[in-house]
Motif scaffolding. Structure first.
Motif, PDB file in Angstrom:
ATOM      1  N   ASP A 156       0.843  -1.196   0.000  1.00 50.23           N
ATOM      2  CA  ASP A 156       0.000   0.000   0.000  1.00 50.23           C
ATOM      3  C   ASP A 156       0.878   1.245   0.000  1.00 50.23           C
ATOM      4  O   ASP A 156       1.519   1.557   1.004  1.00 50.23           O
ATOM      5  CB  ASP A 156      -0.897  -0.040   1.247  1.00 50.23           C
ATOM      6  N   CYS A 157       0.902   1.923  -1.138  1.00 51.24           N
ATOM      7  CA  CYS A 157       1.725   3.135  -1.287  1.00 51.24           C
ATOM      8  C   CYS A 157       0.886   4.405  -1.327  1.00 51.24           C
ATOM      9  O   CYS A 157       1.380   5.456  -1.739  1.00 51.24           O
ATOM     10  CB  CYS A 157       2.595   3.018  -2.531  1.00 51.24           C
ATOM     11  N   ASP A 158      -0.368   4.301  -0.928  1.00 49.53           N
ATOM     12  CA  ASP A 158      -1.171   5.515  -0.740  1.00 49.53           C
ATOM     13  C   ASP A 158      -0.518   6.308   0.404  1.00 49.53           C
ATOM     14  O   ASP A 158       0.106   5.725   1.290  1.00 49.53           O
ATOM     15  CB  ASP A 158      -2.602   5.103  -0.350  1.00 49.53           C
ATOM     16  N   VAL A 159      -0.662   7.620   0.389  1.00 48.58           N
ATOM     17  CA  VAL A 159       0.002   8.427   1.430  1.00 48.58           C
ATOM     18  C   VAL A 159      -0.616   8.178   2.814  1.00 48.58           C
ATOM     19  O   VAL A 159       0.007   8.437   3.834  1.00 48.58           O
ATOM     20  CB  VAL A 159      -0.040   9.932   1.067  1.00 48.58           C
ATOM     21  N   HIS A 160      -1.852   7.654   2.816  1.00 49.94           N
ATOM     22  CA  HIS A 160      -2.542   7.387   4.078  1.00 49.94           C
ATOM     23  C   HIS A 160      -2.381   5.920   4.475  1.00 49.94           C
ATOM     24  O   HIS A 160      -2.399   5.043   3.609  1.00 49.94           O
ATOM     25  CB  HIS A 160      -4.028   7.744   3.942  1.00 49.94           C
ATOM     26  N   HIS A 161      -2.253   5.695   5.768  1.00 52.90           N
ATOM     27  CA  HIS A 161      -2.076   4.331   6.272  1.00 52.90           C
ATOM     28  C   HIS A 161      -3.259   3.432   5.887  1.00 52.90           C
ATOM     29  O   HIS A 161      -4.416   3.864   5.929  1.00 52.90           O
ATOM     30  CB  HIS A 161      -1.958   4.395   7.801  1.00 52.90           C
ATOM     31  N   LEU A 241      11.873   5.945  -2.162  1.00 53.56           N
ATOM     32  CA  LEU A 241      12.167   4.726  -2.934  1.00 53.56           C
ATOM     33  C   LEU A 241      13.074   3.788  -2.144  1.00 53.56           C
ATOM     34  O   LEU A 241      12.932   2.566  -2.228  1.00 53.56           O
ATOM     35  CB  LEU A 241      12.787   5.099  -4.280  1.00 53.56           C
ATOM     36  N   ALA A 242      13.980   4.350  -1.366  1.00 53.89           N
ATOM     37  CA  ALA A 242      14.843   3.504  -0.531  1.00 53.89           C
ATOM     38  C   ALA A 242      14.018   2.768   0.526  1.00 53.89           C
ATOM     39  O   ALA A 242      14.223   1.570   0.777  1.00 53.89           O
ATOM     40  CB  ALA A 242      15.927   4.363   0.130  1.00 53.89           C
ATOM     41  N   TRP A 243      13.072   3.468   1.127  1.00 50.16           N
ATOM     42  CA  TRP A 243      12.204   2.810   2.122  1.00 50.16           C
ATOM     43  C   TRP A 243      11.320   1.748   1.475  1.00 50.16           C
ATOM     44  O   TRP A 243      11.092   0.682   2.056  1.00 50.16           O
ATOM     45  CB  TRP A 243      11.325   3.842   2.824  1.00 50.16           C
ATOM     46  N   ARG A 287       8.475   4.586  -8.459  1.00 48.48           N
ATOM     47  CA  ARG A 287       7.860   3.758  -7.408  1.00 48.48           C
ATOM     48  C   ARG A 287       7.111   2.581  -8.032  1.00 48.48           C
ATOM     49  O   ARG A 287       7.288   1.424  -7.648  1.00 48.48           O
ATOM     50  CB  ARG A 287       6.889   4.640  -6.613  1.00 48.48           C
ATOM     51  N   ASP A 288       6.271   2.891  -9.039  1.00 52.09           N
ATOM     52  CA  ASP A 288       5.509   1.833  -9.709  1.00 52.09           C
ATOM     53  C   ASP A 288       6.446   0.811 -10.348  1.00 52.09           C
ATOM     54  O   ASP A 288       6.242  -0.397 -10.236  1.00 52.09           O
ATOM     55  CB  ASP A 288       4.607   2.440 -10.798  1.00 52.09           C
ATOM     56  N   GLU A 289       7.465   1.320 -11.018  1.00 54.12           N
ATOM     57  CA  GLU A 289       8.414   0.421 -11.696  1.00 54.12           C
ATOM     58  C   GLU A 289       9.101  -0.497 -10.695  1.00 54.12           C
ATOM     59  O   GLU A 289       9.323  -1.679 -10.971  1.00 54.12           O
ATOM     60  CB  GLU A 289       9.472   1.245 -12.451  1.00 54.12           C
ATOM     61  N   ASN A 323       0.443   6.812 -15.626  1.00 51.95           N
ATOM     62  CA  ASN A 323       1.849   6.407 -15.606  1.00 51.95           C
ATOM     63  C   ASN A 323       2.049   5.034 -14.972  1.00 51.95           C
ATOM     64  O   ASN A 323       2.998   4.323 -15.303  1.00 51.95           O
ATOM     65  CB  ASN A 323       2.685   7.431 -14.827  1.00 51.95           C
ATOM     66  N   THR A 324       1.153   4.678 -14.055  1.00 47.71           N
ATOM     67  CA  THR A 324       1.276   3.342 -13.440  1.00 47.71           C
ATOM     68  C   THR A 324       1.052   2.263 -14.501  1.00 47.71           C
ATOM     69  O   THR A 324       1.747   1.238 -14.513  1.00 47.71           O
ATOM     70  CB  THR A 324       0.278   3.202 -12.267  1.00 47.71           C
ATOM     71  N   VAL A 325       0.115   2.516 -15.408  1.00 56.26           N
ATOM     72  CA  VAL A 325      -0.102   1.561 -16.509  1.00 56.26           C
ATOM     73  C   VAL A 325       1.119   1.556 -17.437  1.00 56.26           C
ATOM     74  O   VAL A 325       1.594   0.487 -17.858  1.00 56.26           O
ATOM     75  CB  VAL A 325      -1.385   1.898 -17.303  1.00 56.26           C
TER      76      VAL A 325
END
Ligand code: ZN
Length: 334
Positions: A156-161, A241-243, A287-289, A323-325
């Motif tokens: 889950d990479c949404d900004v919200h938990h 990206l490191a995290w 991030r997506d890649e 861009n994710t696609v």
């Protein structure tokens, strides 16, 4: 033509009127993918609504009954933060059907998208934060019930938990299935190479949940995911990206999922109205890649959903989702 499917319906539009959630984004993403020749009409597949039986794999009968009969309390409706209507119920059942279909296609084609969904704040017994039904959890439980998968990992990479995801899957086991790939309990702390964040681990179940989110943001109460990465305000591309790399490596050392459910929220973007991270459009695509490359290297199918995105300019949210696609097309092309 893409090597994978995009699940989409014009009826994904959430009938919520003028709202910070850009309900029209799904149609705009669809149109943008066609207009930019990233996808063509034959790449899209139309979903059917999930059945009540599917929804009940995750949600409590009382809650489902209230939704279907329009008997939520004022407080319950307020907590959802979107205005109740029978049409809204239909849109969420359809989004859940779309995520089921995307998960099924992902198993065939390595990757598939629901051009919608990702409603990660829905709990078994209530909705929150623009989310009525947890479509991703419904898809996972349906595929487990059909014995198409035994295990899954949510990224889950949404900004919200991902509070709903964590609450649904924390410590739950599917009793009839052995869990050879899962250590009974893995609790520990791991430092990341990037500055400023914090990573917590605790896992016990058949679904491994990873959430990377801004710590100082909704929801206040963050039930534990298998891995929670609490990020400080203003984090930019490289540290993020490191995290993410660190969390994916750590998660996949502990757990072997049959399916990854990638919740590709557009709201870590630096121009987001409800987010406080500072990723760029390029950073979000990287991030997506990264998620796709890691999944491909390990031959784990990926189902993608979109979750949030509240950029000041709606076009930016649309661009991030498109861009994710594109990222999937590039990574899975060969
Ligand atoms: Zn969000």
């Amino acid at each position: 033509m893409l090597s994978f499917k995009l699940i989409y319906s014009d009826d994904y539009l959430l009938p919520i009127g003028a709202h910070v959630f850009p309900a029209e984004k799904y149609r705009r993403v669809h149109d943008c993918l066609i207009a930019t020749h990233v996808a063509e009409a034959s790449d899209f597949v139309t979903p059917q609504p999930a059945s009540d039986q599917d929804i009940l794999l995750v949600h409590k009968p009382d809650y489902v009954h209230k939704l279907k009969t329009g008997t939520l309390s004022a407080r319950e409706e307020m907590e959802m933060e979107i205005p109740y209507s029978p049409e809204l119920v239909h849109a969420f059942w359809l989004a859940a059907g779309g995520s089921i279909l995307a998960a099924q296609h992902a198993l065939k084609d390595q990757v598939a998208f629901n051009i919608g969904g990702g409603f990660h704040h829905a709990f078994p017994d209530h909705g929150e934060g623009f989310c009525m039904i947890h479509d991703v959890a419904v898809a996972i439980r349906r595929l487990q019930r059909d014995e198409k998968i035994r295990t899954a990992m949510t990224v889950d990479c949404d900004v919200h938990h991902g509070n709903g995801t964590a609450a649904i899957f924390s410590g739950l086991r599917t009793p009839r299935q052995p869990l050879p790939s899962t250590s009974a309990t893995t609790v520990g702390a791991a430092g990341g190479s990037a500055r400023g964040g914090k990573m917590r681990h605790a896992h016990d179940g058949d679904v491994f949940t990873i959430s990377l989110h801004q710590h100082n943001n909704y929801p206040v109460w963050k039930p534990h995911s298998s891995i929670d990465v609490d990020l400080p305000d203003g984090m930019g591309d490289d540290d993020y990206l490191a995290w993410l790399d660190n969390a994916l490596s750590s998660g996949l050392r502990q757990f072997e999922p049959d399916l990854i459910c990638y919740i590709a929220g557009a709201d870590p973007y630096r121009e987001d109205q409800l987010g406080g991270l500072a990723l760029t459009l390029e950073g979000l695509k990287r991030r997506d890649e990264l998620v796709f490359r890691v999944a491909k290297a390990r031959n784990i199918p990926v189902m993608v959903t979109y979750a949030g995105g509240y950029a000041r300019q709606v076009e930016d949210t649309v661009t991030i989702h498109c861009n994710t696609v594109s990222a999937a097309r590039e990574v899975f092309a060969s």
